[in-house]
Scaffold this active site. Structure first.
Site, short mmCIF file in Angstrom:
data_model
loop_
_atom_site.label_atom_id
_atom_site.label_comp_id
_atom_site.label_asym_id
_atom_site.label_seq_id
_atom_site.Cartn_x
_atom_site.Cartn_y
_atom_site.Cartn_z
N ASN A 32 35.59 28.99 98.72
CA ASN A 32 34.99 27.69 99.09
C ASN A 32 35.27 27.33 100.55
OD1 ASN A 32 37.65 26.96 99.12
ND2 ASN A 32 37.47 25.26 97.66
N LEU A 60 31.56 30.15 87.09
CA LEU A 60 31.15 31.31 87.90
C LEU A 60 30.14 32.15 87.13
CD1 LEU A 60 34.69 32.47 89.09
CD2 LEU A 60 32.92 31.52 90.56
N TYR A 144 51.50 22.59 93.54
CA TYR A 144 51.35 24.05 93.68
C TYR A 144 52.22 24.76 92.64
CZ TYR A 144 51.26 28.58 96.16
OH TYR A 144 51.10 29.91 96.51
N LYS A 148 50.69 26.71 89.41
CA LYS A 148 50.81 28.18 89.37
C LYS A 148 51.56 28.61 88.11
CE LYS A 148 48.96 29.91 93.25
NZ LYS A 148 47.99 31.01 93.28
N TYR A 158 45.39 34.12 77.49
CA TYR A 158 44.07 34.77 77.40
C TYR A 158 44.25 36.22 76.97
CZ TYR A 158 40.47 31.44 78.73
OH TYR A 158 39.58 30.41 78.72
#
Ligand code: NAD
Ligand code: UDP
Length: 309
Positions: A32, A60, A144, A148, A158
Site C-alpha cells: 500500500n 486479496l 506492533y 505480531k 490456520y
C-alpha cells in the site's frame, strides 16, 4: 514457481523479490506504499514481476496459482507504527487473516514475518523461541508487539485447524541498502546524521543492545525457512550483540564524520537487551549469518551516500 510477496516495496520485501526473481520465480508484489516506495521495485523485470497497489486489510484476489506467500506487509519502524497504531494492528490481524485465506484458497505455503518484538523487553538472554516474552500490552509499542503476537497465533491455528502449510520467522533487527532515510530506525538515523555532520542521537546512555543482521543473510534465512516443513517460530538474526553507543562510534568512524554524539531521552518501553539464540535455525536450516557488522555497515553507508545525499 509463483510467489506473492506482501510489503514488496519495503526494505526486506524488495530484496526478497529480487532474490526470488534471480532464482527464476514469477513474483507478484502487493504493497500500500505506507512506508515502501516504487523506487525500491523499479528495477525488477516486468516479465517476472507484477506490482499490485493494495492494502492487505482489504480482501486479496489474485488470478492464477500461487506456490508460496511471504507476508511481509507491516510498518516495522517504531516511528512508523507509532504514527499509525490502529492501521498497524489491523494489518497484523485482518491483513494476516486475508493473506492466510488466500494461502488456503491457492493451497500455497504461507510465511509470516514475525519479529523479535514478540519477546518485548526480554527477561531471558539470549532469546530462545521457547521464551514467551515480556510485553506491555498497553504501552506505545503494543500496537506492533501484540499484533505480531496475534499474527503468530493466527498463523499456527490456520495450520492446525485448516491445514494451511505455514512458517513463522522471528526476525531480529535487520539493516542494509533501501532502508528509508527517514525511517527512524537506528542505522539509517545514525548513518544519515553522520554523513550530514549532524548530531548522532543516542537515546538514553546507549547501553541498550541490539543484534544487527545484514539483509542478504536474512533473505537466505527466509528462503530456507520457507523450504522446510517446520511450522513453529524460528529466530532469524545475527547473534552478535552491540551496545547502541558502540554502534554510534563505529558509524562515526566508518563515515569519517565530525558529528557529535549526543544523548537524548530514552523512549518508553525501549527493550534493554536483544540477542537471538539461533541454535534452531542453525540445526534446521543449516543457516547462520555470514556478514560481519563492519562489512555490512560499509555496504549500507556506500548506498546511503550514493542514493540519499
Ligand atoms: P518496511 O517498512 O521497509 O516495509 C514494510 C512494507 O509493508 C512497506 O513497503 C509498507 O508500505 C508495506 N505495508 C505496510 N502496511 C501495509 C498494508 N496494510 N498493506 C500492504 N502493504 C503494507 O519494513 P521492513 O523492515 O522491510 O519490514 C518488513 C517486515 O519484516 C515487516 O512485517 C516487519 O514487521 C518485519 N520485521 C522487520 C525487521 C527489521 O529489522 N527490518 C525486524 C523484525 C521484523
Ligand atoms: N535508537 C537511538 N537513536 C536513534 C534511533 C534509535 O539510540 O536515533 C535506539 C533505540 O532507542 C533502540 C535501538 O536504537 O534502543 C534500536 O532502535 P530501532 O528503532 O532501530 O529498533 P527497535 O529494535 O527498537 O525496534
Amino acid at each position: 514457481m509463483r510467489a506473492l510477496v506482501t510489503g514488496c516495496a519495503g526494505f526486506i520485501g524488495s530484496h526478497l523479490c529480487e532474490f526470488l526473481i534471480e532464482k527464476g520465480y514469477e513474483v507478484i508484489g502487493v504493497d500500500n506504499l505506507y512506508t515502501g516506495s516504487k523506487q525500491n521495485i523499479s528495477s525488477l523485470p516486468k516479465g517476472q514481476f507484477t506490482f499490485i497497489k493494495k492494502d492487505i486489510t482489504k480482501r486479496l484476489k489474485i488470478k492464477g496459482s500461487l506456490d508460496e506467500i511471504y507476508n511481509l506487509a507491516s510498518p516495522a519502524s517504531p516511528v512508523a507504527y507509532q504514527n499509525a497504531p490502529l492501521a498497524t494492528m489491523f494489518t497484523n490481524s485482518i491483513g494476516v487473516k486475508n493473506t492466510l485465506e488466500l494461502a488456503l484458497e491457492k493451497n500455497a505455503i504461507f510465511l509470516q514475518a514475525s519479529t523479535s518484538e514478540v519477546y518485548g523487553n526480554p527477561l531471558i538472554h539470549p532469546q530462545k523461541e521457547s521464551y514467551f516474552g515480556n510485553v506491555n500490552p498497553v504501552g506505545p509499542r503494543a500496537c506492533y508487539d501484540e499484533s505480531k503476537r496475534f499474527a503468530e497465533a493466527l498463523t499456527v491455528n490456520y495450520s492446525h485447524e485448516l491445514g494451511v502449510e505455514t512458517r513463522i520467522a522471528r526476525i531480529f533487527n535487520t539493516y542494509g541498502p533501501r532502508m528509508q532515510e527517514s525511517d527512524g530506525r537506528v542505522i539509517p538515523n545514525f548513518i544519515m546524521q553522520a554523513l550530514k555532520g549532524e548530531p548522532i542521537t543516542v537515546y538514553g546512555r546507549g547501553q541498550q543492545t541490539r543484534s544487527f543482521c545484514y539483509i542478504s543473510d536474512l533473505i537466505s534465512g527466509l528462503y530456507k525457512l520457507m523450504h522446510t516443513n517446520y511450522i513453529m517460530p524460528v529466530n532469524l538474526g545475527n547473534p552478535r550483540e552491540t551496545k547502541i553507543i558502540e554502534l554510534a562510534k563505529l558509524i562515526k568512524k566508518l563515515t569519517n564524520s565530525k558529528s557529535k554524539i549526543v544523548f537524548t531521552k530514552m523512549p518508553i518501553d525501549d527493550p534493554i537487551r536483544r540477542k537471538p539464540d539461533i541454535t534452531l535455525a542453525k540445526r534446521l536450516l543449516k543457516w547462520k549469518p555470514k556478514v560481519a557488522l563492519k562489512e555490512g555497515l560499509k555496504k549500507t553507508i556506500k548506498w546511503f551516500k550514493e542514493e540519499c545525499l
